[in-house]
Design an enzyme around this catalytic site. Structure first.
Site, PDB file in Angstrom:
ATOM      1  N   GLY A  69      31.120  19.301   6.270  1.00  0.00           N
ATOM      2  CA  GLY A  69      29.672  19.166   6.242  1.00  0.00           C
ATOM      3  C   GLY A  69      29.153  17.796   5.844  1.00  0.00           C
ATOM      4  CD  GLN A  70      31.269  14.801   2.735  1.00  0.00           C
ATOM      5  OE1 GLN A  70      31.604  15.625   1.918  1.00  0.00           O
ATOM      6  NE2 GLN A  70      30.384  13.843   2.485  1.00  0.00           N
ATOM      7  NE  ARG A  71      22.833  12.325   5.307  1.00  0.00           N
ATOM      8  CZ  ARG A  71      21.778  13.024   5.728  1.00  0.00           C
ATOM      9  NH1 ARG A  71      21.444  13.017   6.987  1.00  0.00           N
ATOM     10  NH2 ARG A  71      21.072  13.736   4.883  1.00  0.00           N
ATOM     11  CG  LEU A  73      32.819  15.019   8.864  1.00  0.00           C
ATOM     12  CD1 LEU A  73      33.645  16.034   8.103  1.00  0.00           C
ATOM     13  CD2 LEU A  73      33.700  14.278   9.861  1.00  0.00           C
TER      14      LEU A  73
ATOM     15  CG  HIS B 214      27.069  11.212  -0.153  1.00  0.00           C
ATOM     16  ND1 HIS B 214      27.644  11.524   1.045  1.00  0.00           N
ATOM     17  CD2 HIS B 214      27.343  12.240  -0.976  1.00  0.00           C
ATOM     18  CE1 HIS B 214      28.236  12.693   0.959  1.00  0.00           C
ATOM     19  NE2 HIS B 214      28.067  13.155  -0.268  1.00  0.00           N
TER      20      HIS B 214
END
Lengths: 206, 312
Positions: A69-71, A73, B214
């Site tokens: 779910g990483q951005r 991906l 992030h």
């Protein structure tokens, strides 16, 4: 014999379902899957790419795709949409900061043509963490009552303790099975609802 | 989908993102410099050109891609609008709030004048936000007795020390951190995950199950994690092991620093965005006792990777 009948028949023989696990990073998708499978959950790294799990549940073979779910991906999610019978949207109930993000991603997903008709289970995960949002709160914050395009349900759960995981999966399997294999039988079963364990009284259905 | 259509959509997708990334980086440059109306206009023209190419590609793209691209364009357009506002000096726009705080030269006065804002969330959530020039400990949280989730956001030039003290440890199972500048964070080892967004010039000591960082730059991370730590959209991040001196119950730890995964660099070559902090540069002396005023600033200057505190 119509095409639909042929498809139904062939699928009944296989009794297979394809389920897609999606959600923001840190939601606990992989942990839920491993917990259901009875695997070790103490050293799971963030998913780079995807995992596939195949197991039999209530006499159906479930093919579960768990995509990171990483951005970076998220643009690849679309590669997994084809032939999906159900989406399990996993939410980190302790992450108030990104709940709006979570809502937007979910609603974007539901507009996708290739996911039309797929059942949607929202797992309000991490209920074991003190101060987490309840399923009712998440229901409101994600705007679930606005979803008319999919048959949905929200279930509170905890991947760490295993609470409600099987019950959630049962709903998914039952909902898909009704649609794929018995859709001609009873058209008016369970409404979209908040509660998993028992059917809620009408006033709690928002 | 036919073969040619598929190839077209793939090509378009790649090209679109390359162009969008270029525009984003130019926007970032403008944001940090002083945007002139001319420069902003040039970017705006490119954005509308990109939007046009997307409209022309309609029908050749899967609808999900189409929507994703449209959203991307929209966000770029909004960024341009914001810059336009800034370059024309329209007073309506003010995201100088945080910067203004850091600018104050007298930290002592400042420390008194800023009240402790507990963010307006319900439940027994622990949260600290919008503070600067402070030494923060567990005592600064309202719900000390409870366990659960911890949120830290919008802090500048602060030292946050949540290490167990006199046998009292905070029972935390998840930590969310957002927008920290020039800060030192001393966190205990927790059973859950740590999620960080937008840190710059920070030092972080933490132990957790999962670690995700992030959109951060210039940070030193002293970490003990039982799974692979990951970074995404980060640069200049240095990793080291959790310091033995701060460890409550020393246990053997894996070599966390060598297992970092960079989700923005999924290739076989090593990521340029992180490195292992050389032994000689690792901190030996940690600010575990409260400090204030000039001594706080001096201590931050000593520890922070930038060696200084940004004055913008």
């Amino acid at each position: 014999m119509g095409l639909l009948t042929i498809i139904r028949k062939s699928r009944r023989k296989e009794k297979e379902m394809r389920i897609l696990f999606l959600g923001l990073d840190n939601a606990g998708k992989t942990t839920i899957l491993k917990k259901i499978n009875g695997e070790d959950i103490s050293s799971i790294s963030p998913t780079l790419g995807f995992n596939i799990k195949t197991f039999v549940h209530r006499s159906y073979t479930l093919n579960i795709w768990d995509v990171g779910g990483q951005r970076t991906l998220r643009p690849y999610w679309r590669n997994y949409f084809e032939q999906t019978d159900a989406i399990v949207w996993v939410v980190d109930s302790s992450d108030r900061v990104r709940i709006q993000d979570c809502k937007e991603e979910l609603h974007n997903l539901l507009q996708e043509d290739r996911l039309t008709g797929a059942s949607l289970l929202v797992f309000a995960n991490k209920q074991d963490i003190h101060g987490s949002m309840t399923d009712k709160e998440i229901h409101d914050l994600l705007g679930l009552s606005g979803i008319k395009s999919h048959h949905w349900k929200i279930s509170p759960c905890s991947a760490v303790t295993g609470y409600n995981l099987i019950a959630g999966l049962d709903w998914v399997v039952e909902d898909v099975a009704h649609r794929l294999y018995y859709s001609s039988m009873v058209p008016d079963r369970g409404e979209n609802s908040l509660d998993t364990v028992s059917p809620p009284p009408p006033q709690t259905v928002v | 989908m036919s073969e040619s259509k598929w190839t077209f959509s793939q090509d378009f997708y790649t090209e679109f993102h390359a162009k969008a990334a270029d525009i984003t980086s130019r926007l970032d440059d403008l944001k940090h410099g002083s945007p002139t109306p001319g420069a902003v206009q040039a970017v705006a023209v490119d954005v509308s050109r990109l939007a046009k190419s997307l409209v022309e590609a309609t029908g050749g793209l899967p609808s999900y891609d189409q929507r994703q691209c449209e959203m991307h364009i929209k966000s770029l357009e909004m960024a341009v609008e914001v810059l336009r506002g800034a370059s024309c000096a329209v007073p309506k726009f003010s995201f100088k709030k945080k910067a203004a705080k850091a600018k104050t030269d007298d930290p002592a006065i400042h420390a008194v004048s800023i009240p402790l804002n507990v963010s307006p969330v319900t439940g027994s959530v622990k949260a600290l936000s919008s503070l600067s020039c402070r030494y923060l400990t567990a005592a600064d949280f309202e719900h000390r007795a409870t366990s659960g989730e911890l949120t830290l956001s919008d802090l500048a030039t602060c030292i946050v020390n949540l290490l167990p003290k006199d046998g009292h440890s905070m029972d935390i199972s998840a930590i969310h951190v957002q927008r920290l500048t020039d800060c030192v964070l001393l966190l205990p080892r927790i059973s859950g995950s740590i999620l960080l967004h937008n840190l710059s010039n920070c030092v972080l000591v933490a132990g957790c199950h999962q670690f995700r960082m992030h959109s951060s730059t210039n940070a030193d991370v002293y970490l003990s994690a039982v799974s692979n730590p990951i970074i995404e959209h980060c640069s200049n991040i240095r990793f080291a092991e959790y310091p033995d001196t701060l460890m409550q119950n020393p246990e053997p730890q894996g070599n966390t620093a060598s297992t970092v995964q960079d989700f923005s660099h999924i290739r076989s070559t090593p990521s340029p965005n992180w490195s292992v902090l050389p032994k000689d540069y690792r901190q030996q002396c940690w600010p575990v006792t409260p400090l204030e005023g000039q001594t706080l600033l001096d201590e931050l200057k000593r520890i922070l990777p930038g060696g200084d505190i940004s004055q913008n």
